[in-house]
Design an enzyme around this catalytic site. Structure first.
Site, PDB file in Angstrom:
ATOM      1  N   CYS D  43       0.836  -1.198   0.000  1.00  0.00           N
ATOM      2  CA  CYS D  43       0.000   0.000   0.000  1.00  0.00           C
ATOM      3  C   CYS D  43       0.877   1.257   0.000  1.00  0.00           C
ATOM      4  O   CYS D  43       2.006   1.259   0.481  1.00  0.00           O
ATOM      5  CB  CYS D  43      -0.892  -0.019   1.238  1.00  0.00           C
ATOM      6  N   ASP D  45       0.407   3.736   1.810  1.00  0.00           N
ATOM      7  CA  ASP D  45       0.381   4.301   3.165  1.00  0.00           C
ATOM      8  C   ASP D  45       1.800   4.502   3.701  1.00  0.00           C
ATOM      9  O   ASP D  45       2.651   3.632   3.588  1.00  0.00           O
ATOM     10  CB  ASP D  45      -0.399   3.340   4.079  1.00  0.00           C
ATOM     11  N   ARG D  47       2.985   4.405   6.503  1.00  0.00           N
ATOM     12  CA  ARG D  47       3.371   3.636   7.690  1.00  0.00           C
ATOM     13  C   ARG D  47       3.735   2.193   7.379  1.00  0.00           C
ATOM     14  O   ARG D  47       4.059   1.422   8.285  1.00  0.00           O
ATOM     15  CB  ARG D  47       2.202   3.675   8.699  1.00  0.00           C
ATOM     16  N   HIS D 104      -2.698  -4.121   5.211  1.00  0.00           N
ATOM     17  CA  HIS D 104      -2.490  -3.668   6.593  1.00  0.00           C
ATOM     18  C   HIS D 104      -3.790  -3.139   7.169  1.00  0.00           C
ATOM     19  O   HIS D 104      -4.730  -2.795   6.431  1.00  0.00           O
ATOM     20  CB  HIS D 104      -1.422  -2.574   6.638  1.00  0.00           C
ATOM     21  N   CYS D 107      -6.355   0.931   6.795  1.00  0.00           N
ATOM     22  CA  CYS D 107      -6.038   1.353   5.435  1.00  0.00           C
ATOM     23  C   CYS D 107      -7.077   2.361   4.946  1.00  0.00           C
ATOM     24  O   CYS D 107      -8.275   2.087   4.944  1.00  0.00           O
ATOM     25  CB  CYS D 107      -6.029   0.123   4.522  1.00  0.00           C
TER      26      CYS D 107
END
Lengths: 210, 210, 210, 210
Positions: D43, D45, D47, D104, D107
């Protein structure tokens, strides 16, 4: 690349990381000074760097490293005592809350001690005398047992207990320990298995810590 | 989290990284033993860990750490000499090719030395005596100059030169240096600027290394 | 160790480091959510991971990675547009302040584009069409020049400029750029030399950034 | 320091570490080219950077990152398909042995999907359409269950299974999987707990991996 050239390049990597990229930590360590909570007594062995072993950051550990991570007994005689001087500075000036003595398996200094205990001679000038600080550790096992891995391990643990005991001969250590302001820890790193064991002064065996 | 709990967790991080994820290095360091090329004499100060400062890996540096990174003079008198024992082990047993003495700015040990040189007293039992190894370094500048940053810096550099000189009083160091098998280096880390400076025994000033 | 076993062990190392040893960062990233300031458009190439290349921490970069780090033109047609969707989320929802398109030398996607531009055929179903987004970049040099390293480099820089131009076809990007709330950056990493070069939309050449 | 200045400084740290201090890896990655064994679909993202999460080194992972780590179905229609192009390059040109889809918790893309599934509207142009790739995942739980943490988790796992299923619609993926030359993995990272869970195509639940 020579080992020295590599270290200089390694310093440049540290410099860029800690003075250009993330300068906050060193700016603080300079402006506020150091205030480590832990004094670490570790071995000079190249495989047991305490900052790497414990994932510590700059500023976290005040570190003494000598052969076999030994604490000599209290002996205020006006001679040069490097380890005692560092101990004094850490305890009385920096006022650390913890002292950790960090030993390890496969220690060359312990091997020198064992060699002497088993009757071997030496043509060295300093090493045998230095490691004799822990000679009572050899008596933790019958001499013939010092040939076995388990006997060596017991001896290494016993040497840590000798140093823990020696710490308590320093009056300003004992006083703080008894007042509850200072804790003493004996840790032993198993290089083969990657395990950390811990123990205290006294006859109790070590236990697995991590 | 307490400082001790954090160190134990830090050990677990080291353990997983070096024994489960990338076990090759420690497997080799156990099976082949250590063979560092460099003996590093560094200060106990928590801000100057040599592995972090020089981005060194386990196995690269045999390390002594004492207050003010001092080498005492050769004194084979049967007393406990921790730094000399480590020096002997590194030079005669491990056969290192380089000895680096790594000093730094804002050194508490150097400050204690300066304090005494300027007439201050002390109620400590070990530290003043230990740092007096480098007391001749205070004469590199006029006493009143020891109050200035530049004077302190000159004193810190001079102290490194004293230790470099003391190294040469050990016969088995001198012999190897003269035979070209061992090199001595004096390095000084400027904590404020993140700079590395280097010098040799003798009166020449230090130069920027990195 | 299999590559998958190594990744699982690598996760355990990350887990211990970031959830047990230093849990503060992830605790914050969970409780406060992500708020990256930078959207990074990087290549899928295994040698140019933006977190590693830029020493970024978790939470700092919202990242798109596709072959050749391309931005397609604005095309709101109801089809699946992965890169445009990420761009939209980063700009309109996360409100990033910077978009960096990070290209690099020796790019397999750019090589596929060059191959086609020089008349080569392909039996692939997606790759040629995808990299054709930047086909005008091939016209930055005479076709015969695409055989020279310098021609390839110019083409790679020109492809970055195509993507920077395409960014401005998205109305909500253009609007923020023109209002001064969003900056666009084109960076190019030279894998051989370890250099970072930067440029902007338009005909000007790239300049060394670091 | 601005976020861009910090990234440039971060690049310099990477540069010194990987081109001056330890240049061996990149010298090899340039001279021999990349040969990753794993394609990672992760992803965008900030993190969940896969190199950081899995402690991977440069050269180990060929990486696609898009919103919600989705694989669209096979659709060779001459349009721009960034994810499919990267998949094709990794499988047919680089001949990876593993494809890992790494999802994860928490999301944002999954949240957008859930929002739509629960009847919410959107003024976005690309994001809702993109995440609709996994819309069948919303039917893994009763609609009212999508409000519970457990329902969201099941949906996130189901979305991974949709992408794993879509991988098998690419004929050159299916062929290699069936020949035993390519393995598909679905992993899900729990941001709150720091856990890694894994599953395969089909109805079976995910299991804890690490």
């Amino acid at each position: 690349m020579s080992s020295i050239d590599r270290l200089v390049a390694g310093f440049r990597a540290f410099r860029v990381s800690n003075f250009e990229h993330r300068p906050e930590l060193y700016e603080q360590l300079v402006s506020q000074g150091q205030s480590p909570e832990v004094l670490m007594i570790a071995c000079s062995d190249s495989r047991v760097d305490p900052a790497l072993l414990l994932s510590a950051r700059p500023g976290e550990l005040f570190v003494v490293r000598n052969v076999a991570n030994l604490i000599p007994p209290y002996q205020p005689d006006g001679q040069y005592h490097g380890t005692s001087a560092a101990l004094e500075f850490a305890v009385r000036d920096l006022k650390v809350s913890h002292i950790v003595i960090l030993g390890h398996s496969r220690c060359g200094g312990m091997e020198a001690l064992r060699h002497t205990a088993m009757g071997g001679g030496s043509d060295r000038e300093f090493i045998a005398q230095w490691v004799s600080i822990a000679e009572s550790a050899c008596r933790c096992a019958h001499p013939h047992d010092l040939s076995s891995p388990e006997g060596v391990r017991l001896m290494e643990h016993a040497a840590l207990k000798v140093s823990l005991g020696n710490l308590m001969t320093f009056p300003w250590v004992r006083e703080r320990v008894e007042a509850g302001n200072l804790e003493l820890h004996g840790w032993w790193f198993d290089l083969e298995k990657g395990e950390l064991w811990g123990g205290t002064e006294g006859p109790e065996p070590f236990n697995r810590v991590a």
